[in-house]
Design an enzyme around this catalytic site. Sequence first.
Site, PDB file in Angstrom:
ATOM      1  N   ASP A  36       0.867  -1.187   0.000  1.00 44.05           N
ATOM      2  CA  ASP A  36       0.000   0.000   0.000  1.00 44.05           C
ATOM      3  C   ASP A  36       0.900   1.231   0.000  1.00 44.05           C
ATOM      4  O   ASP A  36       1.418   1.631   1.046  1.00 44.05           O
ATOM      5  CB  ASP A  36      -0.897  -0.018   1.235  1.00 44.05           C
ATOM      6  CG  ASP A  36      -1.812   1.202   1.312  1.00 44.05           C
ATOM      7  OD1 ASP A  36      -1.764   2.058   0.412  1.00 44.05           O
ATOM      8  OD2 ASP A  36      -2.586   1.292   2.286  1.00 44.05           O
ATOM      9  N   HIS A  37       1.079   1.826  -1.180  1.00 44.91           N
ATOM     10  CA  HIS A  37       1.989   2.965  -1.325  1.00 44.91           C
ATOM     11  C   HIS A  37       1.321   4.098  -2.093  1.00 44.91           C
ATOM     12  O   HIS A  37       0.531   3.856  -3.006  1.00 44.91           O
ATOM     13  CB  HIS A  37       3.265   2.549  -2.079  1.00 44.91           C
ATOM     14  CG  HIS A  37       4.375   2.126  -1.179  1.00 44.91           C
ATOM     15  ND1 HIS A  37       5.577   2.792  -1.108  1.00 44.91           N
ATOM     16  CD2 HIS A  37       4.461   1.104  -0.300  1.00 44.91           C
ATOM     17  CE1 HIS A  37       6.359   2.190  -0.226  1.00 44.91           C
ATOM     18  NE2 HIS A  37       5.709   1.165   0.271  1.00 44.91           N
ATOM     19  N   GLY A 104       4.113   3.197   9.275  1.00 44.25           N
ATOM     20  CA  GLY A 104       4.263   3.959   8.042  1.00 44.25           C
ATOM     21  C   GLY A 104       5.616   4.579   7.810  1.00 44.25           C
ATOM     22  O   GLY A 104       6.538   4.479   8.619  1.00 44.25           O
ATOM     23  N   GLU A 105       5.714   5.241   6.649  1.00 40.50           N
ATOM     24  CA  GLU A 105       6.919   5.964   6.243  1.00 40.50           C
ATOM     25  C   GLU A 105       6.528   7.355   5.768  1.00 40.50           C
ATOM     26  O   GLU A 105       5.458   7.545   5.178  1.00 40.50           O
ATOM     27  CB  GLU A 105       7.640   5.247   5.090  1.00 40.50           C
ATOM     28  CG  GLU A 105       7.911   3.790   5.314  1.00 40.50           C
ATOM     29  CD  GLU A 105       6.818   2.903   4.741  1.00 40.50           C
ATOM     30  OE1 GLU A 105       5.971   3.401   3.967  1.00 40.50           O
ATOM     31  OE2 GLU A 105       6.798   1.718   5.091  1.00 40.50           O
ATOM     32  N   ASN A 108       5.153   8.041   2.063  1.00 37.32           N
ATOM     33  CA  ASN A 108       3.753   7.941   1.663  1.00 37.32           C
ATOM     34  C   ASN A 108       2.823   8.825   2.485  1.00 37.32           C
ATOM     35  O   ASN A 108       1.785   9.264   1.989  1.00 37.32           O
ATOM     36  CB  ASN A 108       3.287   6.491   1.807  1.00 37.32           C
ATOM     37  CG  ASN A 108       4.083   5.547   0.957  1.00 37.32           C
ATOM     38  OD1 ASN A 108       4.149   5.708  -0.258  1.00 37.32           O
ATOM     39  ND2 ASN A 108       4.714   4.564   1.581  1.00 37.32           N
ATOM     40  N   GLY A 172      11.086  -3.046  15.994  1.00 35.14           N
ATOM     41  CA  GLY A 172      11.741  -2.720  17.251  1.00 35.14           C
ATOM     42  C   GLY A 172      10.966  -3.235  18.446  1.00 35.14           C
ATOM     43  O   GLY A 172       9.805  -3.642  18.345  1.00 35.14           O
ATOM     44  N   THR A 189       9.711  -8.816   7.950  1.00 31.60           N
ATOM     45  CA  THR A 189      10.389  -9.202   6.718  1.00 31.60           C
ATOM     46  C   THR A 189      11.746  -9.860   6.964  1.00 31.60           C
ATOM     47  O   THR A 189      12.458 -10.154   6.001  1.00 31.60           O
ATOM     48  CB  THR A 189      10.596  -7.971   5.804  1.00 31.60           C
ATOM     49  OG1 THR A 189      11.348  -6.975   6.511  1.00 31.60           O
ATOM     50  CG2 THR A 189       9.261  -7.399   5.357  1.00 31.60           C
TER      51      THR A 189
END
Length: 316
Positions: A36-37, A104-105, A108, A172, A189
Amino acid sequence: MKIGYFLSTEEYPPAELLAQARAAERAGFQSLWISDHYHPWIDAQGQSPFVWSMIGALSQAVTLPVTTAVTCPTTRIHPAVLAQAAATSAVLHGGRFVLGVGSGEALNEHILGDPWPPADTRLEMLEEAVEVMRKLWRGRFVNHYGRHYRVEHARIYTLPETPPPIYVSAFGPKAIRLAARIGDGFINTTPDAELVRRFREEGGGDKPCQAGFKAAYAPTEEEGVRLAHERWPTEAMPGELGQVLPSPRHFEQAAQLVAPEAMREQFVCGSDAEAHLAKIDAYAKAGFDEVYVANTGPHWQGLLDLYQREVLPRIR
């Protein structure tokens, strides 16, 4: 162990993603991930179709379960809207839909001009967003006045028989504790047994653990390395750069530091079935229940054929 295929919305246009999904089902894959990007990581990837349109189309193209890997429900789209999107997706897929979420990042989520919060705040927002979505999936009118989100007189009318499970992506220690506490499953991942152990000991118990890895199928390993480095050098970038850089241009600048040889550690390159089996075995030994493989480059049908012929039969 369940083996799935990862649809990369950053790299392939909508029609090709649907073709991959159909071919993956024919090849014997058991489920799908879909990213989802809003942006690709770098311009060489070149795509970014809207995931909720794709999920609707997938419901008419295949019968495989679908998980978003992953959706950020905090900034770009309000969790009340995502709750409706996920509920409709679960109805369309007959209950075979999982909402994978993460913090998120900036790549995006910054697009509307909102400040990009620090990691602790992002986790706090994620927890509240999940709370909002689950309230709305009860089918009643919701009023929510929280620290980060406000919902007034909202009700979702189109609902599945049971709410979609929410799997939480975490890397983390703080994120893993949150995933274990609020998630119906865990997404990662890395074939790291310590991460799975922490998730289960922090309260995740026997909840499903999903993971994914990337491949670059090609006639030779060298060609696979070239494709991986051309389209996904970001996979070898260290630290928190992936969470804080705001645009594909910035990722391209940072990726100049990544040597092609670094892709051999990040990707399964070439056409050797044994390399894929070894990678899958690493995730199995780490304790994951499901693993999803993504292809990069134009030879995705070759990868699916390889799995149908030499990989999936040996796993089963």
